[in-house]
Design an enzyme around this catalytic site. Structure first.
Site, PDB file in Angstrom:
ATOM      1  N   LYS A  78       8.836  50.248 -18.113  1.00 41.45           N
ATOM      2  CA  LYS A  78       9.805  49.235 -17.670  1.00 41.45           C
ATOM      3  C   LYS A  78       9.297  48.584 -16.384  1.00 41.45           C
ATOM      4  CE  LYS A  78      14.812  48.878 -16.732  1.00 41.45           C
ATOM      5  NZ  LYS A  78      16.078  49.647 -16.686  1.00 41.45           N
ATOM      6  N   SER A 153      19.775  47.885 -19.564  1.00 36.09           N
ATOM      7  CA  SER A 153      18.797  46.907 -19.143  1.00 36.09           C
ATOM      8  C   SER A 153      17.373  47.198 -19.605  1.00 36.09           C
ATOM      9  CB  SER A 153      18.803  46.816 -17.617  1.00 36.09           C
ATOM     10  OG  SER A 153      18.358  48.037 -17.058  1.00 36.09           O
ATOM     11  N   SER A 177      21.229  52.370 -18.961  1.00 40.71           N
ATOM     12  CA  SER A 177      20.148  51.460 -19.353  1.00 40.71           C
ATOM     13  C   SER A 177      19.058  52.039 -20.242  1.00 40.71           C
ATOM     14  CB  SER A 177      19.499  50.869 -18.111  1.00 40.71           C
ATOM     15  OG  SER A 177      20.286  49.811 -17.668  1.00 40.71           O
TER      16      SER A 177
END
Ligand code: GLN
Length: 483
Positions: A78, A153, A177
């Site tokens: 990420k 996210s 997330s």
């Protein structure tokens, strides 16, 4: 070549010499090139280095030299986790060209074990969001239906693993997330106990509640990666000593005799019908396997969304105050500006969701409102923890849907922040209390969209959690991503 294998299968195929690391990595890069135009999971692809590293590892294997336990497994990270030499943008204009001078602890641990970092994946700006629509670089799309959101996210993490663009991904989970995209994309995602995994090198959003966690195709893979990334870290004094824990041990221990409580406040009003029936089906699978299932009431959960958004925004407003475009930033001259005017000009480049959080955070921390909002939120947080402590005296594990509804269309809820915040109702309890939670792919809706089931365990009970998740996984036969 079958790119849809698990990381564990990849390891045995490489060990047996059926697959070369270079072949696998090269095919994964081809796959990325083929599908990225449709799904946009990656922000940076480090294909050249990845291929070089793959060749090196093959050579080491051929020469019978010592190779790390990941054997060249391709991994995506990420883009709010620092990687030396590769951009870390947090999907924000504010860090558009930022290259971290060091690796996050999780990244250096994976590199030491010879994992190959394929690239960096998309997220909501600074990890604030549940859909990956709030990325400065544009949304990521759900590979099960590219008109739909992939969750967030860590949408890039969920999508890259689901769409066969990486074997494993690391995401971050502040309020769900890792678990939300795992649920929406039909992959496994774990939010570990707070402190089990170092946050050194994770760009802070709300540091008292967030953790880095693995996203993978199977529970075994998640356990394997957790073994590598967990443990004490001198760079992060919130990390915990895991002793000699081995998360891959006894995964097939089963759930016979285990007590599992369904959280009433996470399964009632507002839950999609198909999600509710999948949850009931999962509970009966557990009963078939010998578990004792009951319902548990955690009434503080009703206040959790309000408490979470108060605390998370407060921490965000403090953490993001460092972005003044002087130390990090984009190309924008300072000439002719007073500091304040300059700061306010450049800070208007944060996206709408981040701006909203910073304003809300500054407000709840301000004199006169601190007691009314921030302190009250901390009290709710303590209440949630004490209700969980009570619950775990009665049950071994808790169960609820990961997300209350099915994935929805891109753009459908983007102008409705409150509705989006409410979607976190089932995930944020684990963050506010620090306990571990996992999302396991369990079903596909009549419209062809994934449904994930969430299991929660008490602090540092990852072994128990993973064993139950494995048992549930073994009851499913899910189709592969249709993309
Ligand atoms: N949707 C939540 C938020 O926007 C969770 C995000 C996260 O876990 N990073 O804060």
């Amino acid at each position: 070549m079958n790119l849809g294998i698990s990381a564990t299968e990849f390891l045995s195929q490489v060990r047996e010499g059926n697959v070369s690391v270079e072949e696998f990595v090269a095919e994964t890069i081809d796959r990325i090139q083929k599908v990225e135009g449709k799904i946009h999971a990656y922000l940076t692809i480090d294909d050249k280095n990845a291929l070089e590293k793959a060749k090196m590892i093959d050579k080491k294997i051929r020469n019978k030299e010592k190779v790390g336990s990941c054997l060249g497994m391709p991994i995506s990270i990420k883009d709010n986790i620092c990687t030396a030499g590769l951009k870390t943008t947090c999907a924000s204009k504010m860090l558009e060209n930022f290259i971290a001078p060091y690796d996050a602890t999780v990244v250096s641990k994976l590199k030491t074990e010879d994992a190959i970092i394929l690239g960096k994946v998309n997220l909501d700006e600074f990890a604030m969001g549940s859909t990956t629509e709030f990325s400065y670089f544009g949304p990521t799309k759900n590979p099960w239906n590219i008109e739909y959101v992939p969750g967030g996210s860590s949408g890039g993490s969920g999508v890259s693993v689901s769409a066969l663009e990486s074997l494993i991904s690391l995401g971050s989970d502040t309020g769900g997330s890792v678990r939300s995209p795992s649920s929406f994309c039909s992959v496994v995602g774990l939010k570990p106990t707070y402190g089990l995994v170092s946050r050194y090198g994770l760009v802070s959003y709300a540091n008292s509640i967030e953790q880095i966690g693995p996203v993978a195709r199977t529970v075994e893979d998640v356990a394997f990666i957790l073994n590598i990334i967990s443990g004490l870290d001198a760079h992060d004094n919130t990390t915990l000593d895991k002793g000699n824990a081995d998360y891959t041990k006894d995964l097939d221990a089963g759930v016979s005799g285990k007590k599992i409580g369904m959280i009433i406040q996470m399964t009632g009003d507002g839950i999609d019908k198909e999600v509710a029936s999948a949850t009931n089906k999962a509970i009966s699978k557990f009963e078939d396997l010998g578990a004792e299932c009951s319902s548990i009431s955690l009434d503080a959960v009703e206040h959790s969304v309000a408490a979470y958004y108060t605390i998370a925004s407060a921490e965000a407003s403090s953490n993001l105050s460092r972005y003044d475009n002087l130390r990090y930033g984009f190309d924008f001259g300072t000439e002719g500006y007073e500091f304040k005017a300059y700061a306010s000009k450049v800070r208007s480049n944060f996206g709408p969701e981040v701006t909203r959080r910073m304003l809300l955070g500054a407000f709840v921390l301000s004199t006169g409102y601190y007691g009314k909002y921030y302190l009250k939120a901390q009290k709710v947080r303590a209440m949630i923890k004490s209700q969980l402590d009570e619950a775990f005296k009665k049950v071994d594990l808790l169960i609820a849907p990961t997300m209350p509804i099915l994935p929805f269309k891109i753009g459908e809820k983007i102008d409705d922040p409150l509705t989006l915040y409410l979607l976190d109702i089932n995930t944020i309890t684990a963050n506010l209390s620090g306990i571990p939670a996992i999302s396991v792919p369990f079903d596909i809706s009549s419209s062809g969209l994934p449904i994930g089931i969430q299991l929660l365990a008490n602090t540092l009970q990852e072994n128990k959690l993973l064993q139950a998740a494995y048992a549930l996984q073994q009851t499913t036969h899910l189709p592969k991503v249709p993309l």
